[in-house]
Scaffold this motif. Sequence first.
Motif, short mmCIF file in Angstrom:
data_model
loop_
_atom_site.label_atom_id
_atom_site.label_comp_id
_atom_site.label_asym_id
_atom_site.label_seq_id
_atom_site.Cartn_x
_atom_site.Cartn_y
_atom_site.Cartn_z
N SER A 28 2.81 -9.14 -13.71
CA SER A 28 3.60 -8.20 -14.63
C SER A 28 3.66 -8.88 -15.78
O SER A 28 3.58 -10.08 -16.01
CB SER A 28 5.03 -8.02 -13.88
OG SER A 28 5.65 -7.40 -14.76
N MET A 60 -1.01 -9.38 -8.00
CA MET A 60 -0.30 -8.43 -8.99
C MET A 60 0.86 -8.96 -9.66
O MET A 60 1.83 -9.02 -9.00
CB MET A 60 0.01 -6.95 -7.96
CG MET A 60 0.16 -5.70 -8.97
SD MET A 60 -1.28 -5.22 -10.09
CE MET A 60 -2.35 -4.58 -8.83
N VAL A 66 8.98 -12.85 -1.59
CA VAL A 66 8.02 -11.74 -1.40
C VAL A 66 6.96 -11.80 -2.55
O VAL A 66 5.64 -11.58 -2.25
CB VAL A 66 8.70 -10.47 -1.74
CG1 VAL A 66 7.73 -9.23 -1.66
CG2 VAL A 66 9.79 -10.19 -0.51
N ASN A 112 -0.40 -7.07 -3.39
CA ASN A 112 -0.18 -6.43 -4.41
C ASN A 112 1.62 -6.07 -4.29
O ASN A 112 2.24 -5.51 -5.23
CB ASN A 112 -0.71 -4.97 -4.35
CG ASN A 112 -0.16 -3.89 -5.07
OD1 ASN A 112 0.21 -3.72 -6.19
ND2 ASN A 112 0.60 -2.86 -4.28
N ALA A 113 2.06 -6.40 -3.23
CA ALA A 113 3.64 -5.85 -2.91
C ALA A 113 4.46 -6.86 -3.78
O ALA A 113 4.22 -7.82 -3.93
CB ALA A 113 3.94 -6.15 -1.57
N GLY A 114 5.13 -5.85 -4.35
CA GLY A 114 6.43 -6.74 -5.12
C GLY A 114 7.96 -6.38 -4.99
O GLY A 114 8.19 -5.28 -4.56
N ASP A 130 7.69 -7.45 7.07
CA ASP A 130 8.48 -7.89 5.50
C ASP A 130 7.81 -9.05 5.28
O ASP A 130 7.97 -9.94 5.91
CB ASP A 130 9.89 -8.01 6.24
CG ASP A 130 10.72 -8.57 4.92
OD1 ASP A 130 10.36 -8.75 3.92
OD2 ASP A 130 11.98 -8.94 5.42
N LEU A 131 7.51 -9.17 4.02
CA LEU A 131 6.65 -10.37 3.28
C LEU A 131 7.84 -11.44 2.95
O LEU A 131 7.35 -12.40 2.57
CB LEU A 131 5.83 -9.94 2.28
CG LEU A 131 4.46 -8.93 2.66
CD1 LEU A 131 3.84 -8.37 1.52
CD2 LEU A 131 3.62 -10.29 3.37
N ALA A 132 8.97 -10.98 3.12
CA ALA A 132 10.09 -12.08 2.90
C ALA A 132 10.07 -13.24 4.07
O ALA A 132 10.37 -14.15 4.19
CB ALA A 132 11.40 -11.48 2.70
N ALA A 146 0.87 -1.20 -0.05
CA ALA A 146 -0.08 0.15 0.09
C ALA A 146 0.86 1.26 -0.07
O ALA A 146 0.19 2.50 -0.36
CB ALA A 146 -0.97 0.03 1.26
N GLY A 158 3.44 1.62 -2.12
CA GLY A 158 4.00 1.85 -3.23
C GLY A 158 3.07 2.86 -4.25
O GLY A 158 1.60 3.12 -3.96
N GLY A 159 3.40 3.19 -5.43
CA GLY A 159 2.74 3.73 -6.23
C GLY A 159 1.32 3.28 -6.69
O GLY A 159 0.40 4.07 -6.55
N LYS A 194 6.69 -13.96 -11.07
CA LYS A 194 5.33 -13.18 -11.50
C LYS A 194 4.64 -14.71 -12.29
O LYS A 194 3.40 -14.55 -12.22
CB LYS A 194 5.69 -12.18 -12.41
CG LYS A 194 6.03 -10.87 -11.53
CD LYS A 194 5.10 -10.45 -10.47
CE LYS A 194 5.51 -9.13 -9.63
NZ LYS A 194 4.52 -8.75 -8.62
N SER A 234 8.73 -1.33 4.23
CA SER A 234 9.81 -0.26 5.03
C SER A 234 9.22 1.10 5.18
O SER A 234 9.94 2.00 5.84
CB SER A 234 10.85 -0.38 4.33
OG SER A 234 10.80 -0.10 3.01
N LEU A 285 9.43 1.14 -11.18
CA LEU A 285 9.71 1.71 -12.80
C LEU A 285 11.16 1.70 -13.08
O LEU A 285 11.81 2.46 -12.49
CB LEU A 285 9.08 2.74 -13.24
CG LEU A 285 9.02 3.32 -14.67
CD1 LEU A 285 8.19 2.30 -15.34
CD2 LEU A 285 8.59 4.56 -15.02
#
Length: 242
Positions: A143, A141, A114, A91-93, A63-65, A13, A15-16, A160, A38, A195
Motif C-alpha cells: 500500500s 500487495m 495477515v 493479496n489479502a489484507g 483465516d490467514l491469521a 480473492a 475482496g474488491g 505493508k 470469511s 477503502l
Amino acid sequence: MDLSGKVALLTGASGGIGRALGRRLIAARVKTVFAYGSRPDQARQLAAEAKAAGVDAIAIGGDLADRRVPARLLREASDALGGPVDLLIPNAGHAVQQDYTELDLEAWDRTFAVNLRAPFLLAQQALPGMAARGFGRVLFMSSVAAFTGGIVGADYAASKAGLHGLTHFLASRVAAHGVTVNALAPALIEDTAMLPGTASPGALPVGRFGRPEEVADLALAVLRNGYLTNQVLSLDGGGYPR
Ligand SMILES: NC(=O)c1ccc[n+]([C@@H]2O[C@H](COP(=O)([O-])OP(=O)(O)OC[C@H]3O[C@@H](n4cnc5c(N)ncnc54)[C@H](OP(=O)(O)O)[C@@H]3O)[C@@H](O)[C@H]2O)c1
C-alpha cells in the motif's frame, strides 16, 4: 509472456481488488485457487466463472491469521489444480482504522499475521520449488501507506512496509532462477471493503479513486514480465512522491 496453463494462488480473492485480479487471471487462462477469508460467495463465483470459461479453478477458505493456513492453501492448490503454484499473489489484507494511541497488541499482532507473516510463509514455502523448476512469480500487495504512513493505522503502514523488505530480501535469492518477486503499492481503490470512509479523492493529484481493474492490469503486466524483479511499484494517482 503467455501465462495460460500456469497455476496461481490468489489470496483475498473475495475482496474488491482480488475479484478484478481474479477476472484478469481467468481471461489469461491461468488455473487459479481463489482464496477467501470469511466471504466464500465472491470467491466461489470467480471459480464458477473460470470453469464456465473452461479454466480450472477452485475456491478455498482459510483465516490467514492462522499460521497453519498458508501451507494448507499451497497444498490444496497443488492437489486441486494438478501442479505446484507458479504464480503466488498474497493479496489479502487486514485493516482496521484505529488511532495509534488506542492500538492494542492483539490488533497489532493480527494485522502483522495477515499482512506480513502469511505472505512470508506462502513465499517461504513456494519459492524453493519455483526456483528448482526455473519459473515463478511472487507479487505482494502492499500500500502507498508504507511510504506515506497513510490514514488507516500504524500497524497497517508498518506491516505493508515490511513487505518491501521481504520483496528485496527474497528477490535477490531467486532472481537467477527465473523467479521474480515484486510488490504493488496502490493508494485509495474504490469498490473495496477496505477503502476508509474518511478517504477523499481530492487528496490525490488525479482527483479520483483508483479502480480495482487498474490494479489488476498492472498486476498482470508484472506477472507476465520476467525481467522486472525486486521492485515496489506505486499505483497511486500521483500521490507519492509529491
Ligand atoms: N482498497 C484500497 O484502497 C487499498 C489500497 C492499498 C492497498 N490495498 C491492499 O489491497 C489488498 C486487497 O484489498 P482490497 O482493497 O480488495 O480490500 P477488501 O475488499 O477489503 O478485500 C480484502 C481481502 O482480504 C481478505 N482477508 C482479510 N483478512 C483475512 C484473513 N484473516 N484471512 C484471509 N483473508 C483475509 C478478505 O477476505 P474475506 O472478505 O473473505 O474475509 C478480502 O478478500 C489488501 O492487501 C489491501 O491492503 C488496498
